[in-house]
Motif scaffolding. Structure first.
Motif, mmCIF file in Angstrom:
data_model
loop_
_atom_site.group_PDB
_atom_site.id
_atom_site.type_symbol
_atom_site.label_atom_id
_atom_site.label_comp_id
_atom_site.label_asym_id
_atom_site.label_seq_id
_atom_site.Cartn_x
_atom_site.Cartn_y
_atom_site.Cartn_z
ATOM 1 N N ILE A 16 -7.108 2.248 -15.655
ATOM 2 C CA ILE A 16 -8.187 3.179 -15.314
ATOM 3 C C ILE A 16 -8.231 4.178 -16.464
ATOM 4 N N ASP A 57 0.810 -1.226 0.000
ATOM 5 C CA ASP A 57 0.000 0.000 0.000
ATOM 6 C C ASP A 57 0.842 1.275 0.000
ATOM 7 N N LEU A 115 -8.411 7.234 -6.778
ATOM 8 C CA LEU A 115 -8.398 7.283 -5.311
ATOM 9 C C LEU A 115 -8.892 5.963 -4.729
ATOM 10 N N GLN A 116 -9.903 5.382 -5.328
ATOM 11 C CA GLN A 116 -10.412 4.095 -4.856
ATOM 12 C C GLN A 116 -9.309 3.037 -4.922
ATOM 13 N N GLU A 117 -8.534 3.052 -5.976
ATOM 14 C CA GLU A 117 -7.443 2.090 -6.159
ATOM 15 C C GLU A 117 -6.256 2.436 -5.254
ATOM 16 N N ARG A 135 -11.766 9.880 -8.861
ATOM 17 C CA ARG A 135 -12.426 9.022 -7.867
ATOM 18 C C ARG A 135 -11.973 7.570 -8.019
ATOM 19 N N LYS A 136 -11.880 7.101 -9.265
ATOM 20 C CA LYS A 136 -11.460 5.718 -9.502
ATOM 21 C C LYS A 136 -10.005 5.498 -9.082
ATOM 22 N N GLY A 193 -6.217 4.396 -2.466
ATOM 23 C CA GLY A 193 -6.524 4.369 -1.039
ATOM 24 C C GLY A 193 -6.288 5.671 -0.307
ATOM 25 N N ARG A 194 -5.476 6.534 -0.879
ATOM 26 C CA ARG A 194 -5.189 7.829 -0.236
ATOM 27 C C ARG A 194 -4.570 8.782 -1.252
#
Length: 136
Positions: free
Chosen positions: A48, A22, A68-70, A65-66, A72-73
């Motif tokens: 993406i 991560d 960020l979803q992947e 948004r996509k 995580g921060r």
């Protein structure tokens, strides 16, 4: 946004491999899914799309948004790649506008600039540099 030539980007990715997953950079292919699958892509890249068929219109907020979803921060390093290094400029600007703090892109992208015969992968780019890639 940082601008890295393909070999610089690959070296940076390899140097980060010892970090926890991560904390490693998120490597994002912003090309349409069909491009990424059939033309080829670097290993470990997440697709993406900046825009997708049939609309072919970017949605900067949706893209961010996509990612960020992947990711995580917002402070996770993100490296972008496309066909020639042009789409990633707009995509990277959208990420920075959304608050991402560590964005880079691959100059010349996966296939590179067109040559005098309108061919790619003959002057520069990820594939031209002989970096690892895979194809469906």
């Amino acid at each position: 946004m940082r601008h890295w030539l393909p070999k610089e980007a690959w070296a940076w990715l390899q140097a980060q491999r010892g970090l926890p997953p991560d904390e490693q950079p998120l490597f994002v292919d912003v090309r349409m899914e069909i491009e990424s699958l059939y033309v080829g892509r670097p290993p470990g890249v997440v697709n993406i799309p900046w825009y997708e068929y049939p609309d072919l219109r970017p949605d900067p907020q949706g893209f961010a948004r996509k990612v960020l979803q992947e990711a995580g921060r917002l402070d996770r390093p993100v490296l972008l790649i496309c066909r020639s290094g042009k789409r990633t400029l707009d995509a990277g600007a959208a990420l920075e506008a959304a608050g991402f703090t560590d964005v880079a892109h691959v100059v010349h992208g996966f296939e590179g600039e067109l040559d005098e015969h309108f061919h790619r992968s003959s002057r520069n780019g990820w594939r031209f540099e002989g970096l690892p890639w895979e194809q469906m």
